[in-house]
Design a protein around this motif. Structure first.
Motif, PDB file in Angstrom:
ATOM      1  N   MET A   1       4.606  -0.570  -4.880  1.00 27.52           N
ATOM      2  CA  MET A   1       5.375  -1.626  -4.207  1.00 27.52           C
ATOM      3  C   MET A   1       5.844  -0.993  -2.860  1.00 27.52           C
ATOM      4  O   MET A   1       6.195   0.044  -2.646  1.00 27.52           O
ATOM      5  CB  MET A   1       6.730  -1.818  -5.115  1.00 27.52           C
ATOM      6  CG  MET A   1       7.428  -3.185  -4.780  1.00 27.52           C
ATOM      7  SD  MET A   1       8.483  -2.668  -3.549  1.00 27.52           S
ATOM      8  CE  MET A   1       9.769  -1.740  -4.287  1.00 27.52           C
ATOM      9  N   ILE A   2       5.489  -2.089  -1.891  1.00 31.06           N
ATOM     10  CA  ILE A   2       5.717  -1.540  -0.367  1.00 31.06           C
ATOM     11  C   ILE A   2       6.893  -2.366  -0.020  1.00 31.06           C
ATOM     12  O   ILE A   2       6.726  -3.540  -0.134  1.00 31.06           O
ATOM     13  CB  ILE A   2       4.739  -1.658   0.416  1.00 31.06           C
ATOM     14  CG1 ILE A   2       3.739  -0.556  -0.043  1.00 31.06           C
ATOM     15  CG2 ILE A   2       4.945  -1.530   1.983  1.00 31.06           C
ATOM     16  CD1 ILE A   2       2.345  -0.647   0.724  1.00 31.06           C
ATOM     17  N   ILE A   3       8.015  -1.908   0.843  1.00 32.25           N
ATOM     18  CA  ILE A   3       8.870  -2.631   1.660  1.00 32.25           C
ATOM     19  C   ILE A   3       8.432  -2.627   3.153  1.00 32.25           C
ATOM     20  O   ILE A   3       8.238  -1.458   3.556  1.00 32.25           O
ATOM     21  CB  ILE A   3      10.492  -2.439   1.126  1.00 32.25           C
ATOM     22  CG1 ILE A   3      10.635  -2.815  -0.354  1.00 32.25           C
ATOM     23  CG2 ILE A   3      11.143  -3.371   2.180  1.00 32.25           C
ATOM     24  CD1 ILE A   3      12.017  -2.688  -0.636  1.00 32.25           C
ATOM     25  N   ARG A   4       8.286  -3.909   3.976  1.00 33.56           N
ATOM     26  CA  ARG A   4       8.020  -3.639   5.281  1.00 33.56           C
ATOM     27  C   ARG A   4       8.622  -5.007   5.883  1.00 33.56           C
ATOM     28  O   ARG A   4       9.007  -6.158   5.096  1.00 33.56           O
ATOM     29  CB  ARG A   4       6.468  -3.616   5.392  1.00 33.56           C
ATOM     30  CG  ARG A   4       5.753  -4.992   4.841  1.00 33.56           C
ATOM     31  CD  ARG A   4       4.214  -4.789   5.307  1.00 33.56           C
ATOM     32  NE  ARG A   4       3.504  -5.728   4.535  1.00 33.56           N
ATOM     33  CZ  ARG A   4       3.546  -7.166   4.854  1.00 33.56           C
ATOM     34  NH1 ARG A   4       4.278  -7.566   5.807  1.00 33.56           N
ATOM     35  NH2 ARG A   4       2.688  -8.061   4.556  1.00 33.56           N
ATOM     36  N   GLU A   5       8.616  -5.068   7.231  1.00 36.87           N
ATOM     37  CA  GLU A   5       8.987  -6.219   7.742  1.00 36.87           C
ATOM     38  C   GLU A   5       7.887  -7.466   7.762  1.00 36.87           C
ATOM     39  O   GLU A   5       6.819  -6.830   7.977  1.00 36.87           O
ATOM     40  CB  GLU A   5       9.241  -5.996   9.373  1.00 36.87           C
ATOM     41  CG  GLU A   5      10.923  -5.431   9.401  1.00 36.87           C
ATOM     42  CD  GLU A   5      11.310  -5.705  10.917  1.00 36.87           C
ATOM     43  OE1 GLU A   5      11.460  -6.803  11.438  1.00 36.87           O
ATOM     44  OE2 GLU A   5      11.579  -4.558  11.677  1.00 36.87           O
ATOM     45  N   ALA A   6       8.320  -8.450   7.749  1.00 35.75           N
ATOM     46  CA  ALA A   6       7.506  -9.414   7.649  1.00 35.75           C
ATOM     47  C   ALA A   6       6.731  -9.850   8.964  1.00 35.75           C
ATOM     48  O   ALA A   6       7.227  -9.377   9.982  1.00 35.75           O
ATOM     49  CB  ALA A   6       8.180 -11.078   7.362  1.00 35.75           C
ATOM     50  N   LYS A   7       5.447 -10.022   9.286  1.00 35.42           N
ATOM     51  CA  LYS A   7       4.903 -10.517  10.133  1.00 35.42           C
ATOM     52  C   LYS A   7       4.271 -12.005  10.321  1.00 35.42           C
ATOM     53  O   LYS A   7       4.265 -12.788   9.246  1.00 35.42           O
ATOM     54  CB  LYS A   7       3.458  -9.758  10.338  1.00 35.42           C
ATOM     55  CG  LYS A   7       3.365  -8.183  10.221  1.00 35.42           C
ATOM     56  CD  LYS A   7       2.295  -7.671  10.198  1.00 35.42           C
ATOM     57  CE  LYS A   7       1.540  -7.701   8.723  1.00 35.42           C
ATOM     58  NZ  LYS A   7       0.803  -6.824   8.209  1.00 35.42           N
ATOM     59  N   VAL A   8       4.117 -12.463  11.464  1.00 33.30           N
ATOM     60  CA  VAL A   8       3.773 -13.917  11.443  1.00 33.30           C
ATOM     61  C   VAL A   8       2.440 -14.106  10.648  1.00 33.30           C
ATOM     62  O   VAL A   8       2.625 -15.198  10.001  1.00 33.30           O
ATOM     63  CB  VAL A   8       3.357 -14.338  13.113  1.00 33.30           C
ATOM     64  CG1 VAL A   8       3.159 -15.847  13.102  1.00 33.30           C
ATOM     65  CG2 VAL A   8       4.690 -14.207  13.804  1.00 33.30           C
ATOM     66  N   GLU A   9       1.744 -13.162  10.514  1.00 31.91           N
ATOM     67  CA  GLU A   9       0.401 -13.687   9.776  1.00 31.91           C
ATOM     68  C   GLU A   9       0.859 -13.598   8.196  1.00 31.91           C
ATOM     69  O   GLU A   9       0.017 -14.026   7.377  1.00 31.91           O
ATOM     70  CB  GLU A   9      -0.392 -12.212   9.749  1.00 31.91           C
ATOM     71  CG  GLU A   9      -1.053 -12.038  11.240  1.00 31.91           C
ATOM     72  CD  GLU A   9       0.043 -11.663  12.151  1.00 31.91           C
ATOM     73  OE1 GLU A   9       0.818 -10.757  11.782  1.00 31.91           O
ATOM     74  OE2 GLU A   9      -0.211 -11.838  13.347  1.00 31.91           O
TER      75      GLU A   9
ATOM     76  N   VAL B   1      16.398 -10.094  10.351  1.00 32.80           N
ATOM     77  CA  VAL B   1      15.538  -9.614  10.115  1.00 32.80           C
ATOM     78  C   VAL B   1      15.066 -10.030   8.552  1.00 32.80           C
ATOM     79  O   VAL B   1      15.840 -10.706   8.064  1.00 32.80           O
ATOM     80  CB  VAL B   1      16.117  -7.764   9.624  1.00 32.80           C
ATOM     81  CG1 VAL B   1      17.073  -7.693   8.554  1.00 32.80           C
ATOM     82  CG2 VAL B   1      14.700  -7.105   9.563  1.00 32.80           C
ATOM     83  N   PHE B   2      13.956  -9.633   8.422  1.00 37.17           N
ATOM     84  CA  PHE B   2      13.179 -10.289   7.489  1.00 37.17           C
ATOM     85  C   PHE B   2      12.128  -9.415   6.838  1.00 37.17           C
ATOM     86  O   PHE B   2      11.098  -8.860   7.125  1.00 37.17           O
ATOM     87  CB  PHE B   2      12.347 -11.592   7.951  1.00 37.17           C
ATOM     88  CG  PHE B   2      11.638 -12.656   7.195  1.00 37.17           C
ATOM     89  CD1 PHE B   2      12.194 -13.819   7.313  1.00 37.17           C
ATOM     90  CD2 PHE B   2      11.084 -12.471   5.841  1.00 37.17           C
ATOM     91  CE1 PHE B   2      11.921 -14.889   6.681  1.00 37.17           C
ATOM     92  CE2 PHE B   2      10.684 -13.495   5.019  1.00 37.17           C
ATOM     93  CZ  PHE B   2      11.332 -14.812   5.283  1.00 37.17           C
ATOM     94  N   TYR B   3      12.560  -8.825   5.504  1.00 34.77           N
ATOM     95  CA  TYR B   3      12.147  -7.798   4.951  1.00 34.77           C
ATOM     96  C   TYR B   3      11.140  -8.263   3.858  1.00 34.77           C
ATOM     97  O   TYR B   3      11.446  -9.305   2.966  1.00 34.77           O
ATOM     98  CB  TYR B   3      12.689  -6.424   4.132  1.00 34.77           C
ATOM     99  CG  TYR B   3      13.281  -5.489   5.478  1.00 34.77           C
ATOM    100  CD1 TYR B   3      12.471  -5.006   5.842  1.00 34.77           C
ATOM    101  CD2 TYR B   3      14.486  -5.604   5.814  1.00 34.77           C
ATOM    102  CE1 TYR B   3      12.726  -4.067   7.142  1.00 34.77           C
ATOM    103  CE2 TYR B   3      15.077  -4.763   6.630  1.00 34.77           C
ATOM    104  CZ  TYR B   3      13.933  -3.960   7.162  1.00 34.77           C
ATOM    105  OH  TYR B   3      14.358  -3.334   8.066  1.00 34.77           O
ATOM    106  N   LEU B   4       9.774  -8.057   3.387  1.00 36.14           N
ATOM    107  CA  LEU B   4       9.145  -8.380   2.196  1.00 36.14           C
ATOM    108  C   LEU B   4       8.981  -7.232   1.299  1.00 36.14           C
ATOM    109  O   LEU B   4       8.639  -6.125   1.831  1.00 36.14           O
ATOM    110  CB  LEU B   4       7.499  -8.709   2.603  1.00 36.14           C
ATOM    111  CG  LEU B   4       7.560  -9.857   3.564  1.00 36.14           C
ATOM    112  CD1 LEU B   4       6.184 -10.110   3.984  1.00 36.14           C
ATOM    113  CD2 LEU B   4       8.287 -11.397   2.812  1.00 36.14           C
ATOM    114  N   ALA B   5       8.915  -7.341   0.042  1.00 35.38           N
ATOM    115  CA  ALA B   5       8.439  -6.350  -0.988  1.00 35.38           C
ATOM    116  C   ALA B   5       7.065  -6.723  -1.375  1.00 35.38           C
ATOM    117  O   ALA B   5       7.004  -7.929  -1.819  1.00 35.38           O
ATOM    118  CB  ALA B   5       9.283  -6.175  -2.137  1.00 35.38           C
ATOM    119  N   THR B   6       6.094  -5.881  -1.398  1.00 36.41           N
ATOM    120  CA  THR B   6       4.677  -6.652  -1.424  1.00 36.41           C
ATOM    121  C   THR B   6       3.974  -5.522  -2.606  1.00 36.41           C
ATOM    122  O   THR B   6       4.493  -4.399  -2.535  1.00 36.41           O
ATOM    123  CB  THR B   6       3.775  -6.338  -0.480  1.00 36.41           C
ATOM    124  OG1 THR B   6       3.470  -5.186   0.081  1.00 36.41           O
ATOM    125  CG2 THR B   6       4.379  -7.330   0.874  1.00 36.41           C
TER     126      THR B   6
END
Ligand SMILES: CC(C)(COP(=O)(O)OP(=O)(O)OC[C@H]1O[C@@H](n2cnc3c(N)ncnc32)[C@H](O)[C@@H]1OP(=O)(O)O)[C@@H](O)C(=O)NCCC(=O)NCCS
Length: 171
Positions: free
Chosen positions: A1-9, A56-61
Motif C-alpha cells: 500500500m502506497i500513500i501519495r498525492e493525487a495527480k490529474v491523471e 491537499v488530496f492524498y490517495l492510498a493505492t
C-alpha cells in the motif's frame, strides 16, 4: 500500500473509486449513482487542489488501484487561512487495516507545514469506528449537529470534531 498525492491523471480512477464507495456505507454525503462527476470535472477538482497550498488530496493505492483517500480543503481568507476541513474514505474491503490512520497521519504532517492550525471534520454520530479513529489522533467533539443527513425520512445527527494542532503538540 502506497500513500501519495493525487495527480490529474488519477481522475478516471477517482471517478471509479467514488462510484464504488458510494455503495459501501451510509456514512458519506452521496448515495450510489448520485454523483454526476465526469472525468473532466474530476480533473478540474484535482487541478484546483494541486494549485492551492491550502488544499491537499492524498490517495492510498494498492497495485495501482485507489483503496482510500483523504481530501482537505482550506481557505485563503486571512481569518480562515489557518483552518480547513477534510473528508476521508477507504474501500470496505480494506477497512480495519490501518489505512485510514495512515492517511490521517499524512494530513497531520502536511497541515502545520502549510499554515494550518485547526482541522475540522463532521462525522455521523453513530459512526463509531471513524470517531474512535479521530479520537485516537487527538480530535475532540465540539458539538452535535442535529439532522445533518436525512436517510429514508430519518434524521441523522453528526458531530463536529476538531483538532487544534498547537494543543496536540503541547501534550
Ligand atoms: C472511517 C474509515 C475511513 C476508517 O478507515 P480504516 O482504514 O478502516 O481505519 P483504520 O484501519 O486506520 O482504523 C479502523 C480500525 O482498524 C483498526 N486497525 C488499525 N490498524 C490495524 C491493523 N494494522 N490491523 C488490524 N486492525 C487495525 C483500528 O484499531 C481501528 O479499530 P477500531 O474500529 O476498533 O477503532 C473507513 O471505515 C471508511 O471509509 N468508512 C466509510 C466512509 C466513512 O465513514 N468515512 C468517514 C466519514 S466522517
Amino acid at each position: 500500500m502506497i500513500i501519495r498525492e493525487a495527480k490529474v491523471e488519477d481522475a478516471k480512477a477517482m471517478v471509479d473509486y467514488l462510484a464504488a464507495i458510494a455503495g459501501e456505507s451510509d456514512n458519506l454525503t452521496f448515495e450510489p449513482g448520485e454523483l454526476k462527476i465526469t472525468i473532466e470535472i474530476e480533473e478540474k477538482i484535482l487541478e484546483q487542489a494541486l494549485a492551492s497550498d491550502k488544499d491537499v488530496f492524498y490517495l492510498a493505492t494498492e497495485d495501482d488501484e485507489i483503496v482510500g483517500n483523504i481530501n482537505f480543503h482550506g481557505s485563503h481568507r486571512k481569518r480562515l487561512a489557518h483552518v480547513g476541513e477534510f473528508g476521508i474514505s477507504v474501500r470496505r474491503s480494506h477497512w480495519g487495516q490501518g489505512i485510514g490512520g495512515k492517511l490521517l497521519d499524512e494530513l497531520l504532517v502536511w497541515a502545520p507545514n502549510h499554515g494550518i492550525r485547526k482541522i475540522n471534520l463532521r462525522v455521523r454520530a453513530d459512526n463509531e469506528s471513524a470517531i474512535r479513529l479521530y479520537t485516537r489522533k487527538g480530535f475532540q467533539e465540539e458539538g452535535r449537529l442535529r439532522c445533518e443527513y436525512m436517510i429514508e425520512g430519518i434524521c441523522i445527527d453528526h458531530y463536529a470534531m476538531g483538532l487544534v494542532l498547537e494543543e496536540q503538540n503541547d501534550q
